[in-house]
Design an enzyme around this catalytic site. Sequence first.
Site, PDB file in Angstrom:
ATOM      1  N   SER A   1      -1.924   9.413 -13.379  1.00 25.77           N
ATOM      2  CA  SER A   1      -2.567  10.159 -12.288  1.00 25.77           C
ATOM      3  C   SER A   1      -3.658   9.282 -11.657  1.00 25.77           C
ATOM      4  O   SER A   1      -4.168   8.336 -12.283  1.00 25.77           O
ATOM      5  CB  SER A   1      -3.195  11.452 -12.817  1.00 25.77           C
ATOM      6  OG  SER A   1      -4.260  11.117 -13.690  1.00 25.77           O
TER       7      SER A   1
ATOM      8  N   LYS B   1       0.800  -1.237   0.000  1.00 25.64           N
ATOM      9  CA  LYS B   1       0.000   0.000   0.000  1.00 25.64           C
ATOM     10  C   LYS B   1       0.832   1.288   0.000  1.00 25.64           C
ATOM     11  O   LYS B   1       0.415   2.309   0.550  1.00 25.64           O
ATOM     12  CB  LYS B   1      -0.996   0.023   1.172  1.00 25.64           C
ATOM     13  CG  LYS B   1      -1.820  -1.217   1.343  1.00 25.64           C
ATOM     14  CD  LYS B   1      -2.387  -1.793   0.071  1.00 25.64           C
ATOM     15  CE  LYS B   1      -3.500  -0.987  -0.550  1.00 25.64           C
ATOM     16  NZ  LYS B   1      -3.858  -1.593  -1.879  1.00 25.64           N
TER      17      LYS B   1
ATOM     18  N   THR C   1       7.766  -6.889  -5.905  1.00 18.69           N
ATOM     19  CA  THR C   1       7.816  -7.625  -4.642  1.00 18.69           C
ATOM     20  C   THR C   1       7.468  -6.710  -3.483  1.00 18.69           C
ATOM     21  O   THR C   1       7.660  -5.488  -3.567  1.00 18.69           O
ATOM     22  CB  THR C   1       9.210  -8.242  -4.396  1.00 18.69           C
ATOM     23  OG1 THR C   1       9.141  -9.076  -3.243  1.00 18.69           O
ATOM     24  CG2 THR C   1      10.289  -7.189  -4.146  1.00 18.69           C
ATOM     25  N   HIS C   2       6.960  -7.336  -2.392  1.00 19.67           N
ATOM     26  CA  HIS C   2       6.819  -6.617  -1.118  1.00 19.67           C
ATOM     27  C   HIS C   2       7.810  -7.172  -0.082  1.00 19.67           C
ATOM     28  O   HIS C   2       7.752  -6.792   1.088  1.00 19.67           O
ATOM     29  CB  HIS C   2       5.412  -6.799  -0.539  1.00 19.67           C
ATOM     30  CG  HIS C   2       4.324  -6.071  -1.282  1.00 19.67           C
ATOM     31  ND1 HIS C   2       4.491  -4.818  -1.821  1.00 19.67           N
ATOM     32  CD2 HIS C   2       3.033  -6.426  -1.536  1.00 19.67           C
ATOM     33  CE1 HIS C   2       3.356  -4.444  -2.388  1.00 19.67           C
ATOM     34  NE2 HIS C   2       2.461  -5.394  -2.234  1.00 19.67           N
TER      35      HIS C   2
ATOM     36  N   ARG D   1      -8.500   3.800  -3.923  1.00 14.87           N
ATOM     37  CA  ARG D   1      -9.377   4.308  -2.865  1.00 14.87           C
ATOM     38  C   ARG D   1      -9.378   5.834  -2.848  1.00 14.87           C
ATOM     39  O   ARG D   1     -10.345   6.479  -3.237  1.00 14.87           O
ATOM     40  CB  ARG D   1      -8.918   3.705  -1.531  1.00 14.87           C
ATOM     41  CG  ARG D   1      -9.915   3.790  -0.401  1.00 14.87           C
ATOM     42  CD  ARG D   1      -9.319   3.188   0.851  1.00 14.87           C
ATOM     43  NE  ARG D   1      -8.108   3.881   1.274  1.00 14.87           N
ATOM     44  CZ  ARG D   1      -8.065   4.928   2.095  1.00 14.87           C
ATOM     45  NH1 ARG D   1      -9.186   5.380   2.621  1.00 14.87           N
ATOM     46  NH2 ARG D   1      -6.925   5.497   2.409  1.00 14.87           N
TER      47      ARG D   1
ATOM     48  N   SER E   1      -4.079   2.918   4.677  1.00 13.95           N
ATOM     49  CA  SER E   1      -4.394   2.252   3.414  1.00 13.95           C
ATOM     50  C   SER E   1      -4.441   0.737   3.602  1.00 13.95           C
ATOM     51  O   SER E   1      -5.331   0.063   3.080  1.00 13.95           O
ATOM     52  CB  SER E   1      -3.353   2.658   2.361  1.00 13.95           C
ATOM     53  OG  SER E   1      -3.668   2.107   1.126  1.00 13.95           O
TER      54      SER E   1
HETATM   55  P1  A3P Z   1      -5.096   4.672  -0.602  1.00 16.52           P
HETATM   56  O1  A3P Z   1      -5.649   3.433   0.014  1.00 16.52           O
HETATM   57  O2  A3P Z   1      -4.550   5.619   0.428  1.00 16.52           O
HETATM   58  O3  A3P Z   1      -6.040   5.344  -1.522  1.00 16.52           O
HETATM   59  P2  A3P Z   1      -0.378  -0.322  -3.677  1.00 16.52           P
HETATM   60  O4  A3P Z   1      -0.442  -0.207  -5.153  1.00 16.52           O
HETATM   61  O5  A3P Z   1       1.008  -0.403  -3.122  1.00 16.52           O
HETATM   62  O6  A3P Z   1      -1.280  -1.398  -3.180  1.00 16.52           O
HETATM   63  O7  A3P Z   1      -0.900   1.059  -3.064  1.00 16.52           O
HETATM   64  C1  A3P Z   1      -2.251   1.411  -3.137  1.00 16.52           C
HETATM   65  C2  A3P Z   1      -2.387   2.833  -2.653  1.00 16.52           C
HETATM   66  O8  A3P Z   1      -1.833   3.702  -3.645  1.00 16.52           O
HETATM   67  C3  A3P Z   1      -3.825   3.234  -2.474  1.00 16.52           C
HETATM   68  O9  A3P Z   1      -3.818   4.258  -1.482  1.00 16.52           O
HETATM   69  C4  A3P Z   1      -4.138   3.783  -3.861  1.00 16.52           C
HETATM   70  O10 A3P Z   1      -5.285   4.611  -3.909  1.00 16.52           O
HETATM   71  C5  A3P Z   1      -2.861   4.575  -4.117  1.00 16.52           C
HETATM   72  N1  A3P Z   1      -2.632   4.873  -5.530  1.00 16.52           N
HETATM   73  C6  A3P Z   1      -2.673   4.019  -6.580  1.00 16.52           C
HETATM   74  N2  A3P Z   1      -2.449   4.690  -7.727  1.00 16.52           N
HETATM   75  C7  A3P Z   1      -2.260   5.985  -7.396  1.00 16.52           C
HETATM   76  C8  A3P Z   1      -2.004   7.172  -8.143  1.00 16.52           C
HETATM   77  N3  A3P Z   1      -1.902   7.167  -9.455  1.00 16.52           N
HETATM   78  N4  A3P Z   1      -1.867   8.330  -7.460  1.00 16.52           N
HETATM   79  C9  A3P Z   1      -1.976   8.361  -6.106  1.00 16.52           C
HETATM   80  N5  A3P Z   1      -2.227   7.273  -5.344  1.00 16.52           N
HETATM   81  C10 A3P Z   1      -2.366   6.098  -5.995  1.00 16.52           C
END
Ligand code: A3P
Length: 287
Positions: free
Chosen positions: A220, A41, A99-100, A249, A130
Amino acid sequence: MRSQLKLVEGIPLSDAIVPHWKKIYNFQARPGDVLIATYPKSGTTWIQEIVDLIRHDADLEKCQRAPIFERIPFIELLYCMPPDAETVNAMPSPRFLKTHLPYELIPPSFWEHDCKVIYVARNAKDTATSCYHFDHIAVLHPEPGSWDQYLQRFMNGDVGWGAWYDHVKGFWEHKDKHNMLYLFFEDMKKNPDLEIRKVMQFLGKDLPDATVEKIAYHSSFNQMKKNPMANYSTFPKDMMDQSQQSFMRKGQVGDWKNLFTVIQNELFEEDYRRKMSQTTLKFHSSS
Ligand code: A3P
């Protein structure tokens, strides 16, 4: 069926991953492979989309060839869901992978081949926020329980892929030893063009300003949220239930303020200062 966590070398991982751990750790990276590494996240999908757009000179047709989890496969999941190891082995070089895993669990072949690594870190409070929301919809994670319970587990590192604190510090402290670009989610929000240029340069690409703008636009939040190849809407519903809440989200800096109580924030800050006192790593957690 919800996953439970099991320890691998002291790190809690989903019990869907643990039986395959030896094969995952022995993953054979190839020279030229690029690894995107993040704590969950932290903007993984965002940087994946940026990298894919850069790699294809912002050619949208090419970037919409498949969902992001197929374009840039997740190495921990190669033995429990598609794309599988065979598919990834058959991908032409250079491969882009995700990877995480924390620093100490990265398959050694990535270091042996001096592969490029792009690490994205996000401030702890927004990451916890998140993760908590995501764990309601992601079956590979245990039920999050109440926010108070979840926050305690986050602070204790009793969550998938272990403690945020160790993860961000692990890569930070080793970044100069490797071919690694260390980025921050908050910087990407503040000045996407600048961070996109850093990634371009790191990948050895020199694209014109108009292409950089195009990449910033298509990566974006609003564009990715609408893009079925980036928003996980094609991911198996039994693994991620987006009927209540979207994967994309909010994508903001500072959303933690909507969840943390004053007391939780104070306790978190105190604990944070202790855990992060010995590092030069600094975050911005407000917009
Ligand atoms: P939120 O839950 O705060 O909205 P991951 O891809 O590591 O799982 O991370 C997901 C998080 O990154 C989510 O955060 C998601 O909304 C946010 N995210 C994904 N794409 C994004 C973008 N283009 N700009 C800003 N945040 C983004």
